[in-house]
Design an enzyme around this catalytic site. Structure first.
Site: not given
Ligand code: SDX
Length: 430
Positions: A365, A267, A308
Protein backbone atom coordinates in the site's frame (compact mmCIF):
# COMPACT_ATOMS: atom_id res chain seq x y z
CA UNK A 1 0.41 -35.06 6.66
CA UNK A 2 4.02 -35.79 7.75
CA UNK A 3 4.97 -38.72 10.03
CA UNK A 4 6.90 -36.33 12.32
CA UNK A 5 5.39 -35.41 15.70
CA UNK A 6 5.99 -33.10 18.65
CA UNK A 7 5.65 -34.19 22.27
CA UNK A 8 3.93 -31.78 24.68
CA UNK A 9 4.27 -32.42 28.41
CA UNK A 10 2.03 -30.80 31.00
CA UNK A 11 4.46 -29.88 33.81
CA UNK A 12 1.61 -29.90 36.36
CA UNK A 13 0.23 -33.40 35.64
CA UNK A 14 3.24 -34.87 33.76
CA UNK A 15 0.66 -36.00 31.17
CA UNK A 16 1.91 -35.87 27.57
CA UNK A 17 0.37 -35.39 24.16
CA UNK A 18 2.01 -36.49 20.92
CA UNK A 19 0.84 -34.18 18.17
CA UNK A 20 1.42 -34.75 14.44
CA UNK A 21 3.21 -32.18 12.25
CA UNK A 22 1.38 -31.08 9.12
CA UNK A 23 3.51 -30.06 6.13
CA UNK A 24 2.72 -28.64 2.72
CA UNK A 25 4.80 -28.56 -0.49
CA UNK A 26 6.56 -25.32 0.60
CA UNK A 27 6.84 -23.34 3.81
CA UNK A 28 7.06 -24.18 7.50
CA UNK A 29 5.23 -27.19 8.99
CA UNK A 30 2.50 -26.73 11.62
CA UNK A 31 1.48 -28.70 14.68
CA UNK A 32 -1.98 -30.28 14.33
CA UNK A 33 -3.45 -29.50 17.78
CA UNK A 34 -6.72 -31.36 17.10
CA UNK A 35 -6.27 -33.81 19.96
CA UNK A 36 -4.52 -31.46 22.46
CA UNK A 37 -7.72 -30.74 24.42
CA UNK A 38 -8.62 -34.45 24.63
CA UNK A 39 -5.09 -35.40 25.79
CA UNK A 40 -4.31 -32.50 28.16
CA UNK A 41 -7.54 -30.51 28.57
CA UNK A 42 -6.08 -27.35 27.05
CA UNK A 43 -7.05 -25.14 24.09
CA UNK A 44 -4.48 -22.87 22.40
CA UNK A 45 -4.50 -19.05 22.64
CA UNK A 46 -3.29 -16.98 19.67
CA UNK A 47 -4.90 -13.49 19.33
CA UNK A 48 -4.84 -12.37 15.68
CA UNK A 49 -3.85 -15.90 14.61
CA UNK A 50 -0.21 -14.79 14.48
CA UNK A 51 1.05 -18.40 14.63
CA UNK A 52 -2.06 -20.32 13.56
CA UNK A 53 -2.81 -21.88 10.16
CA UNK A 54 -6.56 -21.94 9.48
CA UNK A 55 -6.60 -24.15 6.39
CA UNK A 56 -4.64 -25.89 3.67
CA UNK A 57 -4.55 -23.96 0.39
CA UNK A 58 -2.89 -24.40 -3.00
CA UNK A 59 -3.54 -20.89 -4.30
CA UNK A 60 -0.82 -18.52 -3.01
CA UNK A 61 2.47 -19.00 -1.21
CA UNK A 62 4.34 -16.29 0.71
CA UNK A 63 7.81 -16.57 2.23
CA UNK A 64 7.85 -13.53 4.51
CA UNK A 65 11.55 -13.78 5.35
CA UNK A 66 12.66 -13.97 1.74
CA UNK A 67 10.01 -11.63 0.32
CA UNK A 68 8.65 -14.34 -2.00
CA UNK A 69 5.09 -14.31 -3.42
CA UNK A 70 3.83 -17.08 -5.75
CA UNK A 71 0.39 -17.38 -7.34
CA UNK A 72 -0.13 -21.11 -8.04
CA UNK A 73 3.69 -21.45 -8.05
CA UNK A 74 4.40 -18.58 -10.46
CA UNK A 75 6.59 -15.75 -9.00
CA UNK A 76 4.72 -12.44 -8.80
CA UNK A 77 7.61 -10.73 -10.63
CA UNK A 78 7.07 -12.95 -13.71
CA UNK A 79 3.29 -12.57 -13.68
CA UNK A 80 3.66 -8.79 -13.30
CA UNK A 81 5.90 -8.68 -16.38
CA UNK A 82 4.21 -11.24 -18.64
CA UNK A 83 0.60 -11.83 -17.61
CA UNK A 84 -2.65 -9.83 -17.39
CA UNK A 85 -5.09 -9.43 -14.52
CA UNK A 86 -7.79 -11.52 -16.19
CA UNK A 87 -5.28 -14.31 -16.97
CA UNK A 88 -4.14 -14.19 -13.31
CA UNK A 89 -7.80 -14.43 -12.22
CA UNK A 90 -8.14 -17.57 -14.38
CA UNK A 91 -4.90 -18.97 -12.87
CA UNK A 92 -6.00 -18.31 -9.26
CA UNK A 93 -9.39 -19.95 -9.84
CA UNK A 94 -8.32 -22.91 -12.00
CA UNK A 95 -4.78 -23.58 -10.79
CA UNK A 96 -3.15 -23.52 -14.24
CA UNK A 97 -2.41 -20.85 -16.85
CA UNK A 98 -5.03 -21.01 -19.62
CA UNK A 99 -4.45 -22.00 -23.24
CA UNK A 100 -5.47 -19.22 -25.63
CA UNK A 101 -8.77 -21.04 -26.27
CA UNK A 102 -9.44 -21.39 -22.52
CA UNK A 103 -8.58 -17.73 -21.93
CA UNK A 104 -10.76 -16.62 -24.84
CA UNK A 105 -13.75 -18.51 -23.44
CA UNK A 106 -13.11 -17.16 -19.90
CA UNK A 107 -12.71 -13.58 -21.11
CA UNK A 108 -15.84 -13.87 -23.25
CA UNK A 109 -17.88 -15.20 -20.32
CA UNK A 110 -16.65 -12.47 -17.95
CA UNK A 111 -17.33 -9.82 -20.61
CA UNK A 112 -20.92 -11.01 -20.99
CA UNK A 113 -21.62 -10.78 -17.26
CA UNK A 114 -20.40 -7.21 -16.73
CA UNK A 115 -23.83 -5.53 -16.77
CA UNK A 116 -25.37 -4.80 -13.39
CA UNK A 117 -29.13 -4.97 -12.93
CA UNK A 118 -30.80 -1.66 -13.75
CA UNK A 119 -32.58 -1.62 -10.38
CA UNK A 120 -29.15 -1.63 -8.67
CA UNK A 121 -28.84 1.97 -9.89
CA UNK A 122 -31.79 2.90 -7.66
CA UNK A 123 -30.08 1.04 -4.79
CA UNK A 124 -26.94 3.15 -5.27
CA UNK A 125 -29.05 6.31 -5.55
CA UNK A 126 -30.41 5.56 -2.10
CA UNK A 127 -27.04 6.59 -0.68
CA UNK A 128 -26.13 10.17 0.10
CA UNK A 129 -24.02 11.71 -2.70
CA UNK A 130 -21.04 11.85 -0.31
CA UNK A 131 -21.24 8.18 0.77
CA UNK A 132 -17.88 6.46 0.81
CA UNK A 133 -17.66 4.23 -2.29
CA UNK A 134 -16.58 1.27 -0.14
CA UNK A 135 -19.90 1.52 1.72
CA UNK A 136 -21.74 1.56 -1.62
CA UNK A 137 -19.69 -1.33 -3.03
CA UNK A 138 -20.17 -3.45 0.10
CA UNK A 139 -23.93 -2.89 0.13
CA UNK A 140 -24.42 -3.39 -3.60
CA UNK A 141 -22.33 -6.61 -3.75
CA UNK A 142 -24.25 -8.08 -0.79
CA UNK A 143 -27.50 -7.22 -2.59
CA UNK A 144 -26.47 -9.20 -5.72
CA UNK A 145 -27.76 -12.40 -4.08
CA UNK A 146 -31.24 -10.86 -4.31
CA UNK A 147 -31.06 -11.14 -8.11
CA UNK A 148 -29.90 -14.73 -8.46
CA UNK A 149 -32.41 -16.86 -6.54
CA UNK A 150 -32.15 -19.58 -9.20
CA UNK A 151 -28.38 -19.98 -8.95
CA UNK A 152 -27.58 -19.84 -5.23
CA UNK A 153 -27.22 -23.59 -4.66
CA UNK A 154 -23.60 -23.67 -3.46
CA UNK A 155 -23.55 -27.47 -3.56
CA UNK A 156 -23.68 -27.22 -7.37
CA UNK A 157 -20.15 -26.68 -8.80
CA UNK A 158 -21.53 -25.00 -11.92
CA UNK A 159 -23.53 -22.48 -9.86
CA UNK A 160 -20.42 -21.81 -7.75
CA UNK A 161 -18.37 -21.24 -10.89
CA UNK A 162 -20.98 -18.92 -12.41
CA UNK A 163 -21.13 -16.85 -9.20
CA UNK A 164 -17.34 -16.44 -9.34
CA UNK A 165 -17.57 -15.22 -12.94
CA UNK A 166 -20.41 -12.81 -12.07
CA UNK A 167 -18.43 -11.31 -9.18
CA UNK A 168 -15.24 -10.80 -11.19
CA UNK A 169 -17.34 -9.29 -13.98
CA UNK A 170 -19.70 -7.06 -12.00
CA UNK A 171 -17.58 -5.63 -9.19
CA UNK A 172 -15.83 -3.14 -11.55
CA UNK A 173 -19.21 -2.08 -13.01
CA UNK A 174 -20.66 -1.46 -9.54
CA UNK A 175 -17.46 0.29 -8.42
CA UNK A 176 -17.52 2.67 -11.38
CA UNK A 177 -21.25 3.31 -10.90
CA UNK A 178 -20.63 4.22 -7.25
CA UNK A 179 -17.97 6.70 -8.33
CA UNK A 180 -20.17 8.22 -11.04
CA UNK A 181 -22.99 8.63 -8.51
CA UNK A 182 -20.62 10.41 -6.11
CA UNK A 183 -19.81 13.05 -8.77
CA UNK A 184 -23.44 13.20 -9.97
CA UNK A 185 -22.61 11.92 -13.45
CA UNK A 186 -24.74 9.36 -15.32
CA UNK A 187 -23.35 5.83 -15.13
CA UNK A 188 -21.60 4.42 -18.23
CA UNK A 189 -22.54 0.87 -19.26
CA UNK A 190 -19.73 -1.65 -19.76
CA UNK A 191 -18.49 -1.80 -23.35
CA UNK A 192 -17.91 -5.39 -24.47
CA UNK A 193 -15.44 -4.39 -27.16
CA UNK A 194 -12.93 -3.25 -24.54
CA UNK A 195 -10.57 -5.36 -22.41
CA UNK A 196 -11.14 -5.58 -18.64
CA UNK A 197 -9.13 -2.60 -17.32
CA UNK A 198 -9.84 -0.29 -20.29
CA UNK A 199 -13.55 -1.13 -19.91
CA UNK A 200 -13.39 -0.16 -16.23
CA UNK A 201 -11.60 3.11 -16.94
CA UNK A 202 -14.22 4.00 -19.56
CA UNK A 203 -17.01 3.33 -17.05
CA UNK A 204 -15.15 5.56 -14.59
CA UNK A 205 -14.13 8.50 -16.75
CA UNK A 206 -16.02 8.65 -20.05
CA UNK A 207 -18.20 11.78 -20.22
CA UNK A 208 -21.47 11.82 -22.18
CA UNK A 209 -20.35 14.71 -24.35
CA UNK A 210 -17.19 13.31 -25.90
CA UNK A 211 -15.29 10.05 -26.39
CA UNK A 212 -12.62 9.33 -23.78
CA UNK A 213 -9.04 9.74 -24.94
CA UNK A 214 -7.23 7.14 -22.82
CA UNK A 215 -3.44 6.89 -22.69
CA UNK A 216 -2.67 3.13 -22.97
CA UNK A 217 -0.13 3.59 -20.15
CA UNK A 218 -3.07 4.10 -17.77
CA UNK A 219 -4.82 0.77 -18.49
CA UNK A 220 -1.50 -1.11 -18.43
CA UNK A 221 -0.54 0.40 -15.07
CA UNK A 222 -3.97 -0.45 -13.63
CA UNK A 223 -3.71 -4.01 -14.95
CA UNK A 224 -0.35 -4.39 -13.20
CA UNK A 225 -1.76 -3.04 -9.91
CA UNK A 226 -4.70 -5.46 -10.19
CA UNK A 227 -2.28 -8.39 -10.71
CA UNK A 228 -0.28 -7.38 -7.62
CA UNK A 229 -3.41 -7.05 -5.46
CA UNK A 230 -5.24 -10.16 -6.75
CA UNK A 231 -4.46 -12.51 -3.86
CA UNK A 232 -2.36 -12.86 -0.73
CA UNK A 233 -3.15 -16.20 1.00
CA UNK A 234 -5.00 -15.95 4.34
CA UNK A 235 -5.03 -12.15 4.84
CA UNK A 236 -7.78 -10.67 7.01
CA UNK A 237 -10.33 -10.12 4.23
CA UNK A 238 -9.73 -13.52 2.59
CA UNK A 239 -9.99 -15.22 5.99
CA UNK A 240 -13.25 -13.31 6.45
CA UNK A 241 -14.58 -14.61 3.13
CA UNK A 242 -13.63 -18.15 4.21
CA UNK A 243 -15.18 -17.80 7.66
CA UNK A 244 -18.46 -16.51 6.20
CA UNK A 245 -18.22 -19.19 3.48
CA UNK A 246 -17.82 -21.90 6.15
CA UNK A 247 -21.40 -21.19 7.31
CA UNK A 248 -22.75 -21.95 3.81
CA UNK A 249 -23.58 -18.29 3.11
CA UNK A 250 -23.99 -17.32 -0.54
CA UNK A 251 -20.89 -16.06 -2.43
CA UNK A 252 -22.16 -12.46 -2.72
CA UNK A 253 -22.55 -12.24 1.08
CA UNK A 254 -19.06 -13.76 1.48
CA UNK A 255 -17.40 -11.26 -0.88
CA UNK A 256 -19.35 -8.36 0.69
CA UNK A 257 -17.92 -9.43 4.06
CA UNK A 258 -14.45 -9.48 2.48
CA UNK A 259 -15.01 -5.93 1.17
CA UNK A 260 -16.00 -4.80 4.67
CA UNK A 261 -12.88 -6.36 6.19
CA UNK A 262 -10.61 -4.91 3.50
CA UNK A 263 -11.87 -1.38 4.27
CA UNK A 264 -10.00 -1.20 7.58
CA UNK A 265 -6.93 1.10 7.57
CA UNK A 266 -4.80 -1.73 8.98
CA UNK A 267 -5.61 -3.71 5.81
CA UNK A 268 -6.73 -2.51 2.39
CA UNK A 269 -7.77 0.89 3.68
CA UNK A 270 -4.06 1.63 4.18
CA UNK A 271 -3.58 2.79 0.57
CA UNK A 272 -6.03 5.65 1.10
CA UNK A 273 -4.47 6.35 4.53
CA UNK A 274 -0.95 6.49 3.01
CA UNK A 275 -1.93 9.32 0.63
CA UNK A 276 -3.49 11.26 3.51
CA UNK A 277 -0.35 10.64 5.62
CA UNK A 278 1.99 11.79 2.82
CA UNK A 279 -0.16 14.89 2.23
CA UNK A 280 -0.12 15.67 6.00
CA UNK A 281 3.69 15.30 6.05
CA UNK A 282 3.67 17.62 3.05
CA UNK A 283 7.40 17.95 2.48
CA UNK A 284 10.47 15.71 2.69
CA UNK A 285 11.90 17.99 5.38
CA UNK A 286 9.04 16.93 7.73
CA UNK A 287 9.76 13.21 7.34
CA UNK A 288 12.01 12.95 10.41
CA UNK A 289 9.24 14.27 12.64
CA UNK A 290 6.75 11.76 11.21
CA UNK A 291 9.14 8.85 11.79
CA UNK A 292 9.72 9.95 15.40
CA UNK A 293 5.95 10.21 15.92
CA UNK A 294 5.45 6.70 14.49
CA UNK A 295 7.96 5.35 17.03
CA UNK A 296 6.11 6.98 19.94
CA UNK A 297 3.55 4.43 21.15
CA UNK A 298 1.54 7.20 22.81
CA UNK A 299 1.05 9.08 19.55
CA UNK A 300 -1.34 6.44 18.19
CA UNK A 301 0.27 7.23 14.79
CA UNK A 302 1.77 4.54 12.58
CA UNK A 303 3.52 4.91 9.24
CA UNK A 304 0.71 3.73 6.97
CA UNK A 305 1.97 1.44 4.22
CA UNK A 306 4.73 0.15 6.50
CA UNK A 307 4.96 -3.23 8.22
CA UNK A 308 3.34 -6.55 7.51
CA UNK A 309 2.23 -9.59 9.48
CA UNK A 310 4.06 -11.98 7.18
CA UNK A 311 6.71 -10.03 5.26
CA UNK A 312 9.74 -9.40 7.46
CA UNK A 313 11.58 -8.30 4.35
CA UNK A 314 10.57 -6.14 1.41
CA UNK A 315 7.03 -6.85 0.18
CA UNK A 316 7.88 -7.89 -3.41
CA UNK A 317 4.78 -6.04 -4.60
CA UNK A 318 6.05 -2.79 -3.08
CA UNK A 319 9.34 -3.19 -4.96
CA UNK A 320 7.49 -3.64 -8.28
CA UNK A 321 5.11 -0.74 -7.56
CA UNK A 322 7.97 1.59 -6.60
CA UNK A 323 9.69 0.90 -9.94
CA UNK A 324 6.37 1.32 -11.79
CA UNK A 325 5.75 4.64 -10.01
CA UNK A 326 8.72 6.24 -11.70
CA UNK A 327 7.80 4.79 -15.14
CA UNK A 328 4.11 5.76 -15.00
CA UNK A 329 4.68 9.28 -13.67
CA UNK A 330 7.35 9.87 -16.36
CA UNK A 331 5.12 8.43 -19.13
CA UNK A 332 2.19 10.60 -18.02
CA UNK A 333 4.39 13.64 -17.46
CA UNK A 334 3.26 13.81 -13.83
CA UNK A 335 5.55 15.29 -11.20
CA UNK A 336 4.06 14.40 -7.82
CA UNK A 337 5.89 15.88 -4.82
CA UNK A 338 4.29 13.16 -2.66
CA UNK A 339 6.55 10.64 -4.39
CA UNK A 340 9.58 12.56 -3.11
CA UNK A 341 8.05 12.52 0.38
CA UNK A 342 7.46 8.75 0.11
CA UNK A 343 10.99 8.03 -1.11
CA UNK A 344 12.50 10.14 1.71
CA UNK A 345 10.19 8.50 4.28
CA UNK A 346 11.28 5.06 3.11
CA UNK A 347 14.96 6.00 3.28
CA UNK A 348 14.73 7.49 6.79
CA UNK A 349 12.58 4.69 8.22
CA UNK A 350 14.70 1.87 6.78
CA UNK A 351 17.79 3.33 8.48
CA UNK A 352 16.05 3.73 11.84
CA UNK A 353 16.75 1.02 14.47
CA UNK A 354 13.06 1.00 15.54
CA UNK A 355 12.01 -0.14 12.05
CA UNK A 356 15.04 -2.35 11.50
CA UNK A 357 14.56 -4.24 14.80
CA UNK A 358 10.88 -4.80 14.05
CA UNK A 359 11.57 -5.67 10.38
CA UNK A 360 9.12 -3.02 9.19
CA UNK A 361 9.34 -2.47 5.43
CA UNK A 362 7.11 -0.71 2.90
CA UNK A 363 4.17 -2.94 1.96
CA UNK A 364 1.94 -3.08 -1.11
CA UNK A 365 0.00 0.00 0.00
CA UNK A 366 2.95 2.35 0.40
CA UNK A 367 3.39 3.37 -3.23
CA UNK A 368 0.18 2.19 -4.89
CA UNK A 369 -1.74 5.36 -4.03
CA UNK A 370 0.82 7.50 -5.86
CA UNK A 371 0.16 5.61 -9.06
CA UNK A 372 -3.62 5.64 -8.55
CA UNK A 373 -3.38 9.43 -8.09
CA UNK A 374 -1.39 9.74 -11.33
CA UNK A 375 -4.12 7.68 -13.06
CA UNK A 376 -6.63 10.27 -11.73
CA UNK A 377 -8.34 7.72 -9.49
CA UNK A 378 -9.79 9.73 -6.56
CA UNK A 379 -8.30 8.90 -3.12
CA UNK A 380 -11.54 7.54 -1.69
CA UNK A 381 -11.62 5.02 -4.57
CA UNK A 382 -8.17 3.55 -3.75
CA UNK A 383 -9.49 0.76 -1.52
CA UNK A 384 -12.21 0.09 -4.08
CA UNK A 385 -9.40 -0.59 -6.57
CA UNK A 386 -7.94 -3.05 -4.09
CA UNK A 387 -11.37 -4.73 -3.75
CA UNK A 388 -11.80 -5.08 -7.53
CA UNK A 389 -8.49 -6.91 -7.78
CA UNK A 390 -8.90 -8.98 -4.60
CA UNK A 391 -12.29 -10.24 -5.77
CA UNK A 392 -10.31 -12.70 -7.94
CA UNK A 393 -8.51 -14.07 -4.87
CA UNK A 394 -11.62 -14.05 -2.70
CA UNK A 395 -13.65 -16.12 -5.19
CA UNK A 396 -10.69 -18.47 -5.76
CA UNK A 397 -10.48 -19.17 -2.02
CA UNK A 398 -14.26 -19.50 -1.73
CA UNK A 399 -14.27 -22.06 -4.56
CA UNK A 400 -11.28 -23.92 -3.02
CA UNK A 401 -12.97 -24.01 0.38
CA UNK A 402 -16.06 -25.68 -1.08
CA UNK A 403 -13.93 -28.40 -2.66
CA UNK A 404 -12.02 -29.07 0.59
CA UNK A 405 -13.37 -32.09 2.52
CA UNK A 406 -11.79 -30.71 5.73
CA UNK A 407 -13.92 -27.53 5.59
CA UNK A 408 -16.09 -27.08 8.67
CA UNK A 409 -17.80 -24.06 10.19
CA UNK A 410 -15.23 -21.69 11.70
CA UNK A 411 -15.83 -21.21 15.42
CA UNK A 412 -12.79 -20.15 17.54
CA UNK A 413 -12.75 -20.63 21.35
CA UNK A 414 -11.92 -17.89 23.92
CA UNK A 415 -10.34 -17.14 27.28
CA UNK A 416 -13.24 -15.90 29.43
CA UNK A 417 -12.38 -12.86 31.59
CA UNK A 418 -15.89 -11.85 32.66
CA UNK A 419 -17.81 -12.11 35.96
CA UNK A 420 -17.94 -15.53 37.64
CA UNK A 421 -21.40 -17.07 38.29
CA UNK A 422 -23.65 -14.82 40.40
CA UNK A 423 -27.39 -14.52 41.23
CA UNK A 424 -29.78 -11.98 39.71
CA UNK A 425 -30.51 -8.97 41.94
CA UNK A 426 -34.00 -7.44 41.58
CA UNK A 427 -33.90 -3.76 40.57
CA UNK A 428 -35.46 -2.74 43.90
CA UNK A 429 -32.38 -4.09 45.60
CA UNK A 430 -29.69 -2.61 43.31
C1 SDX B 1 -2.30 -5.22 3.75
O1 SDX B 1 -2.15 -9.84 5.51
C2 SDX B 1 -1.95 -9.40 4.32
O2 SDX B 1 -1.38 -10.11 3.50
C3 SDX B 1 -2.44 -8.00 4.02
C4 SDX B 1 -2.10 -7.45 2.64
C5 SDX B 1 -2.82 -8.21 1.54
O3 SDX B 1 -2.34 -8.18 0.39
O4 SDX B 1 -3.93 -8.72 1.82
O5 SDX B 1 -0.70 -7.54 2.43
C6 SDX B 1 -2.53 -5.99 2.51
O6 SDX B 1 -3.16 -5.13 4.58
C7 SDX B 1 -0.94 -4.61 3.97
C8 SDX B 1 -0.82 -3.88 5.34
C9 SDX B 1 -1.46 -2.49 5.21
N1 SDX B 1 -1.55 -1.86 6.55
C10 SDX B 1 -0.72 -0.82 6.87
O7 SDX B 1 0.17 -0.39 6.14
C11 SDX B 1 -1.04 -0.20 8.24
C12 SDX B 1 0.27 0.08 8.99
N2 SDX B 1 0.84 -1.23 9.37
C13 SDX B 1 0.51 -1.80 10.65
O8 SDX B 1 -0.63 -1.38 11.28
C14 SDX B 1 1.01 -3.21 10.86
O9 SDX B 1 2.29 -3.26 10.41
C15 SDX B 1 0.21 -4.35 10.25
C16 SDX B 1 -1.23 -4.28 10.62
C17 SDX B 1 0.36 -4.35 8.77
C18 SDX B 1 0.81 -5.66 10.80
O10 SDX B 1 0.52 -5.68 12.15
P1 SDX B 1 1.07 -6.87 13.09
O11 SDX B 1 1.66 -7.97 12.30
O12 SDX B 1 -0.03 -7.22 14.04
O13 SDX B 1 2.24 -6.21 13.82
P2 SDX B 1 2.14 -5.43 15.21
O14 SDX B 1 0.98 -4.46 15.17
O15 SDX B 1 2.17 -6.45 16.30
O16 SDX B 1 3.48 -4.58 15.20
C19 SDX B 1 4.72 -5.17 15.63
C20 SDX B 1 5.51 -3.99 16.15
C21 SDX B 1 4.76 -3.16 17.19
O17 SDX B 1 5.74 -2.52 18.00
P3 SDX B 1 6.12 -3.25 19.46
O18 SDX B 1 4.80 -3.42 20.20
O19 SDX B 1 6.78 -4.54 19.11
O20 SDX B 1 7.04 -2.24 20.12
O21 SDX B 1 5.81 -3.07 15.07
C22 SDX B 1 5.17 -1.81 15.33
C23 SDX B 1 4.10 -2.07 16.37
O22 SDX B 1 3.87 -0.88 17.14
N3 SDX B 1 4.62 -1.39 14.06
C24 SDX B 1 4.66 -0.16 13.56
C25 SDX B 1 4.06 -0.23 12.30
N4 SDX B 1 3.64 -1.49 12.06
C26 SDX B 1 3.98 -2.21 13.15
N5 SDX B 1 5.17 0.99 14.08
C27 SDX B 1 5.04 2.10 13.30
N6 SDX B 1 4.49 2.10 12.05
C28 SDX B 1 3.97 0.97 11.53
N7 SDX B 1 3.42 0.97 10.34
Amino acid sequence: MSDKTVLITDSASAKTSTLPLVSGNMGEPAVDIGKLHKDLGYFTFDPGFVSTASTRSAITFIDGDKGVLLYRGYPIEQLAKQSSFLEVAYLLINGELPTSAQFGAFEDEVTHHTMMQESLKNFLHGFHYDAHPMAMLCGAVASLSAFYHDTLDISDPEQRRLAAIRLIAKVPTIAAAAYRYSIDWPIRYPRNNLEYCTRFLHMMFEVPSEPLQLNPVVAKALDLLFILHADHEQNASTSTVRLVGSTGANPYACVAAGIAALWGPAHGGANEAVLKMLADIGDAKNVGKAVEKAKDKNSGFRLMGFGHRVYKNFDPRATIIRETCHQVLAALGVNDPLLDVALELEQVALKDPYFIERKLYPNVDFYSGIIYKALKIPTEMFTVMFAIARTAGWVAHWLEQHQDKDTKIGRPRQIYTGATTRDYTPITKR
